[in-house]
Design a protein around this motif. Structure first.
Motif, PDB file in Angstrom:
ATOM      1  N   ALA A 266      18.012   2.701  12.794  1.00 55.34           N
ATOM      2  CA  ALA A 266      16.458   2.292  13.041  1.00 55.34           C
ATOM      3  C   ALA A 266      16.161   1.773  11.337  1.00 55.34           C
ATOM      4  CB  ALA A 266      15.537   3.417  13.132  1.00 55.34           C
ATOM      5  N   GLU A 267      16.904   1.911  10.412  1.00 57.70           N
ATOM      6  CA  GLU A 267      16.494   1.871   8.971  1.00 57.70           C
ATOM      7  C   GLU A 267      17.081   0.360   8.669  1.00 57.70           C
ATOM      8  OE1 GLU A 267      14.701   4.810   9.640  1.00 57.70           O
ATOM      9  OE2 GLU A 267      16.743   5.138   9.240  1.00 57.70           O
TER      10      GLU A 267
ATOM     11  N   ASP B 106      11.581  11.095  10.996  1.00 54.71           N
ATOM     12  CA  ASP B 106      11.242  12.073   9.722  1.00 54.71           C
ATOM     13  C   ASP B 106      10.207  12.786   9.845  1.00 54.71           C
ATOM     14  OD1 ASP B 106      13.646  11.800   8.753  1.00 54.71           O
ATOM     15  OD2 ASP B 106      13.319  11.062   6.622  1.00 54.71           O
TER      16      ASP B 106
ATOM     17  N   TYR C 199       3.399   7.623   7.507  1.00 53.00           N
ATOM     18  CA  TYR C 199       4.568   7.024   7.010  1.00 53.00           C
ATOM     19  C   TYR C 199       5.608   8.013   6.577  1.00 53.00           C
ATOM     20  CZ  TYR C 199       7.278   4.427   3.631  1.00 53.00           C
ATOM     21  OH  TYR C 199       8.276   3.826   3.070  1.00 53.00           O
ATOM     22  N   ALA C 200       6.910   7.626   7.072  1.00 54.56           N
ATOM     23  CA  ALA C 200       7.956   8.531   6.833  1.00 54.56           C
ATOM     24  C   ALA C 200       9.066   7.490   6.267  1.00 54.56           C
ATOM     25  CB  ALA C 200       8.323   9.266   8.052  1.00 54.56           C
ATOM     26  N   ARG C 201      10.098   8.132   5.547  1.00 59.62           N
ATOM     27  CA  ARG C 201      11.019   7.231   4.923  1.00 59.62           C
ATOM     28  C   ARG C 201      11.820   6.490   5.955  1.00 59.62           C
ATOM     29  NH1 ARG C 201      12.555   7.082  -0.206  1.00 59.62           N
ATOM     30  NH2 ARG C 201      13.611   5.248   0.683  1.00 59.62           N
ATOM     31  N   ARG C 202      12.393   7.387   7.055  1.00 58.12           N
ATOM     32  CA  ARG C 202      13.070   7.246   8.186  1.00 58.12           C
ATOM     33  C   ARG C 202      12.443   7.468   9.422  1.00 58.12           C
ATOM     34  NH1 ARG C 202      18.067  11.085   6.507  1.00 58.12           N
ATOM     35  NH2 ARG C 202      16.198  12.302   6.610  1.00 58.12           N
ATOM     36  N   ARG C 203      12.802   6.726  10.376  1.00 62.61           N
ATOM     37  CA  ARG C 203      12.231   6.910  11.761  1.00 62.61           C
ATOM     38  C   ARG C 203      12.750   8.367  12.356  1.00 62.61           C
ATOM     39  NH1 ARG C 203      10.092   3.655  15.370  1.00 62.61           N
ATOM     40  NH2 ARG C 203      10.070   4.572  17.661  1.00 62.61           N
TER      41      ARG C 203
ATOM     42  N   ARG D 211      -2.435   9.186  -2.116  1.00 61.15           N
ATOM     43  CA  ARG D 211      -2.637   7.669  -2.058  1.00 61.15           C
ATOM     44  C   ARG D 211      -2.190   7.227  -0.661  1.00 61.15           C
ATOM     45  NH1 ARG D 211      -0.759   2.654  -5.692  1.00 61.15           N
ATOM     46  NH2 ARG D 211      -0.378   1.092  -4.004  1.00 61.15           N
ATOM     47  N   LEU D 212      -1.058   7.548   0.001  1.00 65.92           N
ATOM     48  CA  LEU D 212      -0.592   7.457   1.237  1.00 65.92           C
ATOM     49  C   LEU D 212      -1.686   8.020   2.240  1.00 65.92           C
ATOM     50  CD1 LEU D 212       3.167   8.234   1.398  1.00 65.92           C
ATOM     51  CD2 LEU D 212       2.138   5.941   1.667  1.00 65.92           C
TER      52      LEU D 212
ATOM     53  N   GLU E 210       0.621  -1.251   0.011  1.00 65.48           N
ATOM     54  CA  GLU E 210      -0.057  -0.025  -0.017  1.00 65.48           C
ATOM     55  C   GLU E 210       0.751   1.182  -0.122  1.00 65.48           C
ATOM     56  OE1 GLU E 210      -4.359  -0.936   1.801  1.00 65.48           O
ATOM     57  OE2 GLU E 210      -2.742  -0.853   3.337  1.00 65.48           O
TER      58      GLU E 210
ATOM     59  N   ARG F 137      -5.651   3.262   8.107  1.00 63.55           N
ATOM     60  CA  ARG F 137      -5.099   2.521   9.131  1.00 63.55           C
ATOM     61  C   ARG F 137      -5.378   3.098  10.512  1.00 63.55           C
ATOM     62  NH1 ARG F 137       0.476   0.782   6.244  1.00 63.55           N
ATOM     63  NH2 ARG F 137      -0.620  -0.448   4.734  1.00 63.55           N
TER      64      ARG F 137
ATOM     65  N   LEU G  69      18.407  11.443   2.130  1.00 64.07           N
ATOM     66  CA  LEU G  69      18.156  10.345   3.136  1.00 64.07           C
ATOM     67  C   LEU G  69      19.111   9.438   3.507  1.00 64.07           C
ATOM     68  CD1 LEU G  69      14.638   9.475   1.648  1.00 64.07           C
ATOM     69  CD2 LEU G  69      15.105  11.153   3.546  1.00 64.07           C
TER      70      LEU G  69
ATOM     71  N   PHE H 195      17.785   4.708  -0.087  1.00 60.26           N
ATOM     72  CA  PHE H 195      17.884   5.856   0.509  1.00 60.26           C
ATOM     73  C   PHE H 195      18.572   7.185  -0.226  1.00 60.26           C
ATOM     74  CE2 PHE H 195      16.755   2.849   3.913  1.00 60.26           C
ATOM     75  CZ  PHE H 195      15.542   3.227   4.407  1.00 60.26           C
TER      76      PHE H 195
ATOM     77  N   ARG I 249      11.348  -2.782   4.110  1.00 62.20           N
ATOM     78  CA  ARG I 249      11.885  -3.206   5.152  1.00 62.20           C
ATOM     79  C   ARG I 249      12.770  -4.217   4.905  1.00 62.20           C
ATOM     80  NH1 ARG I 249      11.202   1.254   9.013  1.00 62.20           N
ATOM     81  NH2 ARG I 249       9.677   2.338   7.371  1.00 62.20           N
TER      82      ARG I 249
ATOM     83  N   VAL J 242      -4.381   5.523   2.849  1.00 63.45           N
ATOM     84  CA  VAL J 242      -3.877   4.421   3.351  1.00 63.45           C
ATOM     85  C   VAL J 242      -3.746   4.813   4.921  1.00 63.45           C
ATOM     86  CG1 VAL J 242      -1.825   3.035   3.588  1.00 63.45           C
ATOM     87  CG2 VAL J 242      -2.687   3.349   1.506  1.00 63.45           C
TER      88      VAL J 242
END
Lengths: 775, 289
Positions: free
Chosen positions: A705-706, B191, B185-189, B268-269, A639, B276, A700, A680, A644, B272
């Motif tokens: 954490a990633e 962010d 939703y973020a690309r990195r924790r 779209r996000l 979605e 959720r 990025l 990233f 990950r 979603v």
């Protein structure tokens, strides 16, 4: 020789000092009367300087000087020397320390302000009047190679500065006879340096002696010294260069930079020590990056999917200058055919100038690029012929019994590439086994019940390590019985102070706590090359071994004299030379060192030179080839496109491990770098050559954490090409990692999705592919 | 990356602060400094005066009454996260704070600073929207209360006037047992989110939705309540279709595009994360029954 330390996971000796904040980085160096420099940098990607007026800036608080290139002409002038000349580059393509006419990228230095503080110097920047005429911009390599493209440098006929070619065998015949041929095009982007410590330089002139001292956050301090000496017309002996503690390098800090020269020139011009500390914004603008390659390739294979040949071309974005010659594209080319036994290949690389910050190797240099296209081609064959991906690789690998294996490729110096040792298939089998590929489909089905797409990926690589010609080392026992190792090999945090000490401690039979390593200071060791190309363990490590053995032999010779025993009856243990089987008959190394240090009127043993010390230069004329395979699992949220990495397994052979703890750290960090490339890191520029991602909010850089846990398995096949059996470990983690992640993403997306030929991939791109697959 | 010159002031009382606000031209208030300090160092703002309000004693604190939660403007994000009272009365706040920057930044960052800076993707202003917050501001011309709908003026722009400061934020409590859901939703924790949503739901005894609040952030220049979707839900019993229809409202927002993502992907996000958040709110509301 005992092996108490070699191979042991000894905690890093440098860490207590570094972790407690007792390191000495360039910014920790504070000298009386020191001024702070900042650079006025071009805000346009291509332009001509019409007018520069610093009158207003000079009257600002704290400002001591504003220099343009013309103001420094008494000390040096013109473009910088080429660090790595290449026969295809007829004239060096380098910039001047400060641009005085044409500027070719956003961030190119034009003038510098010296002030009592960095903040005051920055305040004055805005007061410098600068008028730049805009010139047409080449904002990417594909644009630069097109007919009628503007020129990245106004005086050049073409943006293509060189076309490199690498070929072996009769490629046409191999392709004509092959059962299958498949074509793909690839776009590879790699990011920049992003070391925790940005660059930094302190230059201090000694007016009385005429000497110049330079501290620089560099992987190549001796190269800085050599080229600076040439530029200034000084003798190397009058320039002291030190790389103190350095917080990461990853390739870009191996360059010799315009700022290093400008700061030295400014210090000479003003007579004060001058400090420049690169801030993070400058790092994005002015530290070299790796960026883009575009490959068009064709692969040939037999009916069983065995790779036979590869041919095609690459367009390589070299950026605005070629300070590092053609090292990066040459390394990409020299990385073929990877772990595969190819009957033929024929590849060319067009090296293109653009109006973007110059490029240089970043961890792995061009090897991750070559690995990416080769591994994707292996996956292409598997996909088209409906074969397991690992099977295509197994059938195509160089086999263990073929070692040493002459690949047909050539190194940078034109010498033939010959892989030295190892079992490539074994490394792949190890990761297939450890990631439990056999039950992967069960895990995939379980993930599907949670609405997630699970994918399994593989990738393999070979890495040339231990590049010559040498890094030297000296080993000295002091009269206090301490062992001091000195080397020109600079450390950027790799733990040399531990690994080199382990080698010396074993050779001399002393406790590790008695060994100190001093490095990268031209007053402490005369010569050095660079900490690049995963070379220090092989080169400096072997030299320490050689030097320490010489010291050991000398100590035994003197002890034999003192103990009146035969040399063959002596051993070294616990800092003492003693008679085997008669431990009471001994003489401490400290005593021998004291004797050889001399006292007035006291003779030293006949036939022995003073000083319990020796120097070693291992002649690294043959490369040691590390290799490995990686496997990972990714879980995609269809979605959002979120990807990950849930599992990561590495099998790696870097020969004999000096310190498994440090090697694991190198590999883990390397994999992290490759994951950043896959998912990233993307340094974007617009069509005017303006950087769009020049902060860590937009660029990025992944964090802990990633990252997945990374499971590492070692295979130890000693390299026959150096006395310690080592192969480099600094880049092997990175080289196949992006290919491994993309292979897993492809597997998760399923057979209906387009074939993935690029990185980095974004979540948005992934949802588009999912949508396409579902149509 | 050094800040341009400015005069530094650190008033010790609200009166002193108001005095400075009345007197100084081109002044900026320094709260936790997690946005302002980088902006100073990038020289994108150049105030003549910086008024540090960290030493004014009574600007921080969490006070609960039967109907409200009042949060002092200088309350640190880490203190909001640690508050057991807040966790009990408005648990979505703790849920959301896990996404606000990092442990280190939350120890300095304040709710007031976040609501005055007003990054479009900031979680705390979005929570204010969700809880129908009122912003209690004061200045040389006296105090006034600004409703959350009037607080968001646009991109990085709040209703705070130049000579005003934010004193506190009043959130309307929801009854115990309400459902809540938060998703971003973020690309990195840590962010700023590409898109995020929070939802509060209260069910009546007959299993119909009595009340709903949905906020979407990171999508438009300021957080936005999905009023239509909320109305769509009220009076209905839960179904997947109902939630999907409500979430579809988020996908119809006028989403921003940037260097990383297109407006289409952001829309779209938005759909979603809204679905959720609602799904989680339904689950928790049912659990509480």
């Amino acid at each position: 020789m005992s092996t108490r330390y070699f191979g042991a996971a000894v905690p890093r000796l440098e860490d207590p000092r570094l972790l407690a904040g007792r390191g000495t980085y360039v910014d920790d160096i504070v000298l009386p009367g020191m001024l702070h420099a900042v650079f006025l940098r071009s805000s346009v990607a291509h332009g001509r300087i019409r007018h520069l007026d610093s009158t207003a800036a000079l009257s600002m608080p704290g400002v001591r000087a504003v220099y343009a290139m013309a103001d420094l002409a008494g000390f040096g002038a013109g473009p910088m020397p080429a660090m790595a000349p290449h026969p295809l580059l007829k004239t060096p393509i380098t910039c001047s320390p400060l641009a005085s006419d044409e500027v070719c990228y956003v961030g190119e230095a034009i003038a510098m302000v010296l002030a009592d503080s960095r903040a005051e110097a920055e305040d004055a920047l805005a007061a410098i009047e600068l008028d730049i005429e805009h010139l047409p911009v080449v904002a990417n390599a594909r644009q630069g190679i097109a007919d009628g493209a503007p020129r990245a440098h106004s005086g050049r006929d073409s943006n293509v500065i060189a076309t490199l070619r690498g070929s072996h065998g009769n490629v046409d015949a191999v392709f004509a006879a092959a059962a299958h041929r498949f074509s793909e095009t690839f776009e590879i982007h790699r990011g920049g340096c992003h070391a925790m410590e940005c660059r930094g330089v302190v230059a201090a002139p000694e007016p009385r002696s005429g000497e110049l001292s330079l501290w620089t956050s560099s992987q190549s301090p001796y190269m800085v010294r050599r080229h600076l000496a040439t530029y200034l017309g000084h003798d190397e002996a009058d320039i002291r260069v030190t790389a103190p503690d350095v917080g990461g390098g990853f390739g870009p800090k191996a360059n010799v930079y315009p700022e290093e020269f400008a700061v030295a020139l400014a210090a000479l011009a003003c007579g004060h020590p001058v400090k420049w500390i690169e801030d993070r914004q400058e790092h994005f603008l002015a530290t070299t990056q790796q960026r883009d390659q575009f490959w068009s390739l064709e692969v040939a294979c037999d009916a069983a999917g065995r790779m036979l040949g590869v041919r095609g071309r690459c367009i390589h974005d070299n950026g605005a200058y070629a300070p590092y010659g053609l090292i990066l594209p040459t390394t990409a080319l020299a990385s073929f055919p990877g772990p595969y036994a190819l009957a033929a290949f024929d590849l060319s690389i067009d090296v293109v100038l653009t109006n973007l910050v110059p490029t240089s190797p970043v961890r792995g240099a061009g090897r991750p690029n070559a690995a990416f296209v080769l591994e994707r081609l292996a996956d292409t064959i598997a996909r088209r012929l409906n074969l397991p991906r690992e099977e295509v690789r197994r059938r195509s690998f160089v086999r263990a019994e073929q070692m040493p294996y002459v690949t047909g490729g050539k190194m940078r110096d034109g010498s033939p590439v010959a892989y030295d040792s190892g079992d490539y298939a074994r490394a792949l089998s190890l990761v297939v086994d450890k990631i439990d590929a056999a039950s992967f489909e069960e895990r995939r089905a379980e993930a599907a019940t949670r609405g997630r797409l699970l994918g399994l990926g593989f990738a393999s690589c070979v890495e040339d390590t231990g590049l010559g010609p040498f890094e030297g080392a000296s080993v000295r026992v002091t009269p206090a019985g301490k062992v001091v190792v000195a080397t020109g090999a600079a450390s950027q945090g790799q733990g040399h102070a531990t690994t080199l000490a382990q080698i010396a401690a074993d050779a001399l039979g002393v406790d590790l706590s008695q060994v100190t390593v001093k490095a990268a200071d031209s007053r402490i060791f005369p010569l050095g090359i660079s900490t690049i190309a995963s070379r220090v363990a092989v080169t400096a490590g072997s030299s320490v071994e050689i030097a320490a053995r010489k010291v050991r032999d000398k100590a035994i010779k003197v002890a034999a004299h003192m103990l009146e025993a035969g040399e063959h009856d002596l051993e070294i243990e616990n800092g003492q030379v003693r008679v085997v089987g008669v431990p009471d008959m001994n003489v401490p190394l400290s005593t021998i060192a004291r004797v050889l240090s001399g006292s007035a009127g006291v003779p030293i043993p006949a036939g022995v030179e003073p000083d319990l010390a020796a120097t070693g230069y291992f002649d690294a004329n043959q490369l040691a080839f590390a290799y490995g395979s990686q496997a990972c699992e990714v879980e995609i949220d269809p979605e959002t496109g979120d990807t990950r990495i849930t599992r990561y397994v590495v099998a790696h052979d870097c020969g004999r491990l000096i310190n498994p703890l440090i090697v694991d750290g190198q590999i883990r960090g390397g994999v992290v770098h490759g994951i950043g490339n896959a998912l990233f890191e993307h340094m974007r520029h617009d069509e005017a050559g303006q950087p769009l991602t020049a902060t860590y909010a937009d660029y990025l850089l992944p964090g802990a954490a990633e990252m997945p846990d990374i499971e590492i398995h070692h295979i130890e096949t000693p390299s026959p090409r150096n006395p310690i059996g080592a192969k480099g470990a600094g880049e092997g983690g990175t080289i196949p990692a992006a290919a491994c992640v993309i292979s897993a993403i492809q597997d998760a997306l399923g057979p209906e999705a387009p074939f993935v030929t690029m990185h980095p991939v974004s979540p948005e791109q992934i949802v588009e592919w999912i949508d396409q697959a579902r149509k | 990356m050094k800040a341009p010159p400015f005069a530094y002031h650190d008033p010790r009382s609200r009166d002193d602060l108001i005095g400075l606000l009345a007197e100084l031209e081109n002044a900026k208030l320094l709260a936790g400094g997690q946005s302002l300090v980088p902006m100073l160092n990038f020289r994108v703002v150049a105030p003549d005066h910086l008024i540090d309000i960290n030493r004014i004693p009574d600007l921080a604190g969490i006070r609960l009454s039967a109907d409200d939660v009042v949060l002092g403007a200088m309350t640190r994000q880490c203190d909001l996260q640690a508050s057991a009272d807040l966790a009990a009365s408005a648990p979505i706040i703790r849920e959301a704070l896990a996404h606000v920057g990092h442990f280190q930044t939350r120890s300095r960052g304040t709710i007031g600073g976040s609501c005055c800076h007003l990054d479009p993707a900031a979680e705390l202003p979005a929570l204010c929207a969700l809880f129908d917050a009122e912003f209690d501001v004061a200045g040389p011309n006296g105090a006034r209360v600004v409703k959350v709908g009037d607080w968001f003026k646009g991109y990085l722009e709040s209703a705070l006037e130049e000579r005003e400061y934010l004193q506190s934020i009043r959130l309307r409590r929801w009854p115990a047992g309400h459902g809540y859901g938060f998703s971003e939703y973020a690309r990195r924790r840590g962010d700023f989110a590409i898109a995020g949503a929070g939802a509060l739901l209260e069910f009546a005894k007959d299993a119909r939705i009595r009340r709903a609040a949905i906020v979407v952030f990171g999508v438009e220049p300021a957080p936005v309540r999905l009023a239509e979707a909320e109305q769509m839900l009220v009076g209905q019993t839960f179904s997947e279709t109902l939630l999907a229809e409500a979430a579809a409202q988020a996908s119809a927002l006028d989403a921003m595009a940037d260097v990383h993502v297109s407006a289409a992907y952001r829309r779209r996000l938005a759909g979603v994360v809204t679905r959720r958040a609602l799904t989680e709110a339904v689950r928790l509301a049912r659990e509480a029954v």
